[in-house]
Enzyme design. Structure first.
Site, PDB file in Angstrom:
ATOM      1  N   HIS A  27       0.707  -1.574  -0.073  1.00  0.00           N
ATOM      2  CA  HIS A  27      -0.209   0.014  -0.009  1.00  0.00           C
ATOM      3  C   HIS A  27       0.826   1.277  -0.063  1.00  0.00           C
ATOM      4  CE1 HIS A  27      -3.717   1.844  -0.076  1.00  0.00           C
ATOM      5  NE2 HIS A  27      -4.595   1.041   0.670  1.00  0.00           N
TER       6      HIS A  27
ATOM      7  N   ASP B  98      -2.313   1.781  -4.840  1.00  0.00           N
ATOM      8  CA  ASP B  98      -3.485   2.206  -4.408  1.00  0.00           C
ATOM      9  C   ASP B  98      -4.498   1.357  -4.683  1.00  0.00           C
ATOM     10  OD1 ASP B  98      -2.496   4.743  -3.408  1.00  0.00           O
ATOM     11  OD2 ASP B  98      -2.977   5.692  -5.090  1.00  0.00           O
TER      12      ASP B  98
END
Length: 439
Positions: free
Chosen positions: A411, A415
């Protein structure tokens, strides 16, 4: 008489130390020149160390699981004549067996030996007894029970070194699973890591086993360290979607029916083609993240890691330039890498340099997986088991073959929108498989 200090050589991988995963000699043993004396684990492979001289072992550097620095003493041998400290050293790399995960492999029938020897005595510098030299016999006979309960005689094939090591460890070779004609050191290593659960089972008996403490060493320790580092450093998230692979499975069946001498196609080559065709639009996924430098390298070429489960643990051979291969070439390369690893011929460079990884449990795939990223990569894709279910097509109910596809991402770099969009692009190709072959 003179003493020769065998120092751990530079194996050529830029490493500072290696782990002792097996000793094949003890203090007091006589060794011959070029005899295998130890297995050392690097970050990528196991290396067989061979004695550069003949003589009697007087010191060993530590126990299984200990780390030894490059250039430090591994073994001291008392020789009849003085030998130069810089005598040539042989180090032959071998690798843990790699199985292609998409299709299961049938294990071989285990062999047996007559006796159950005494447990392993501890090792240390200057310690140890003086055991008798191993018997030169390679073959012994012993009765065992066939699946039908009848007693029969089987041959046991193992080198004297393997047989002597099994005797020292108190291991009955009947319990050691092996794929080839002979029980090898690698087979014994796998048995020691996972216990007797992978060996021979009596056809009817079911009994409780004693608790046992198994030291985490070798490949198992490398896996533990890498997985812990990945989960500790990478904020994972996983996205899962369902894909209709009915048309793709029909195409695969047709291609296999007309493949001639070409290799059989599993689902894996089609998935890799689809991944390679969609990655150019999602460069953040085909990347490696340098934690210390804070730099993400987006790769233009796809070096596809293929996570596979072996008796020794999880390993990841790499298919180089996968974007340039068609499904037949990919199937051949998958088979080549698997066979090379199974026979101990895989090269160290074939186990490193991946840019993205695919992992599959094949027929055990389950409903969904949350795979752990192969650090320093930033994404890993996990296809799950194909199941047949009724689905609505307009007002009609039809039979469809469905497969869940998981993707875990870093992450810090990827995204959630990007991951979801990428899986939708994969879905389009896999549900309309003719697009996999379109320019």
């Amino acid at each position: 008489m003179a003493r020769f200090t065998f120092r751990l050589p530079d194996i050529g991988e830029g490493i500072a130390e290696a782990e002792i995963v097996a000793w094949h000699v003890k203090v007091g043993d006589r060794v011959e020149e070029d005899q295998q004396v130890a297995d050392m684990m690097t970050d990528k492979a196991t290396v067989e160390m061979e004695s550069p001289v003949s003589g009697v072992v007087v010191e060993l550097a530590g126990e299984v699981g200990d780390q030894v620095a490059i250039g430090s003493a591994l073994m001291v041998v008392e020789t009849e004549d003085a030998v130069a400290e810089d005598a040539p050293v042989a180090a032959a790399p071998v690798a843990a067996a790699v199985e292609e995960q998409v299709e299961a492999e049938t294990p071989g029938v285990p062999d047996v030996v007559e006796e159950k020897p005494s447990p392993l005595q501890g090792r240390g510098l200057g310690e140890g007894d003086s055991p008798q030299a191993p018997s030169p016999a390679d073959v012994r006979l012993s009765p065992t029970l066939s699946p039908e309960g009848e007693r029969e005689i089987r041959q046991v094939l193992a080198s004297p070194a393997v047989r002597a090591r099994a005797k020292d460890l108190g291991v009955d070779l009947a319990d050691v699973k092996h794929d080839g004609q002979h029980v090898r050191h690698a087979d014994l290593d796998a048995y020691l890591r996972y216990g007797s659960g992978q060996g021979y089972h009596a056809p009817h008996a079911s009994r409780a086993r004693d608790d046992e403490a198994v030291k985490v060493i070798g490949m198992r320790r490398r896996i533990a360290e890498n997985m812990a580092a990945a989960k500790r450093a990478i904020p994972h998230f996983t996205y899962v979607d369902e894909i209709d692979v009915t048309a793709l499975e029909a195409m695969r069946a047709d291609l296999n029916a007309n493949r001639g001498s070409r290799p059989k196609l599993t689902m894996l080559p089609f998935l890799i083609v689809a991944i390679c065709r969609t990655l150019p639009d999602f460069p953040m996924l085909n990347a490696r993240y340098d934690d210390e430098g804070g730099v993400v390298t987006r790769h233009g070429r796809v070096h596809m890691g293929m996570a596979t489960q072996t008796d020794a643990g999880l390993t990841v051979p790499v298919i180089r330039d996968a974007q340039d291969m068609n499904v037949w070439q990919l199937a051949s390369e998958i088979g080549r890498l698997a066979e090379a690893a199974r026979t101990g011929k895989i090269k160290s460079e074939e186990l490193q340099g991946g840019t993205i990884t695919i992992t599959s449990l094949g027929p055990l795939g389950g409903i969904a997986t949350t795979p752990v990223i192969n650090r320093p990569e930033v994404a890993i894709i996990g296809p799950n088991k194909i199941v047949e279910r009724p689905v609505f097509v307009g007002d009609d109910i039809v039979r469809a073959k469905l497969m869940n596809l998981s993707i875990s991402c870093d992450h810090r770099v990827v995204d959630g929108w990007d991951a979801a969009s990428y899986v939708q692009a994969l879905r389009k190709l896999l549900e309309t498989p003719v697009l996999l072959f379109a320019d």
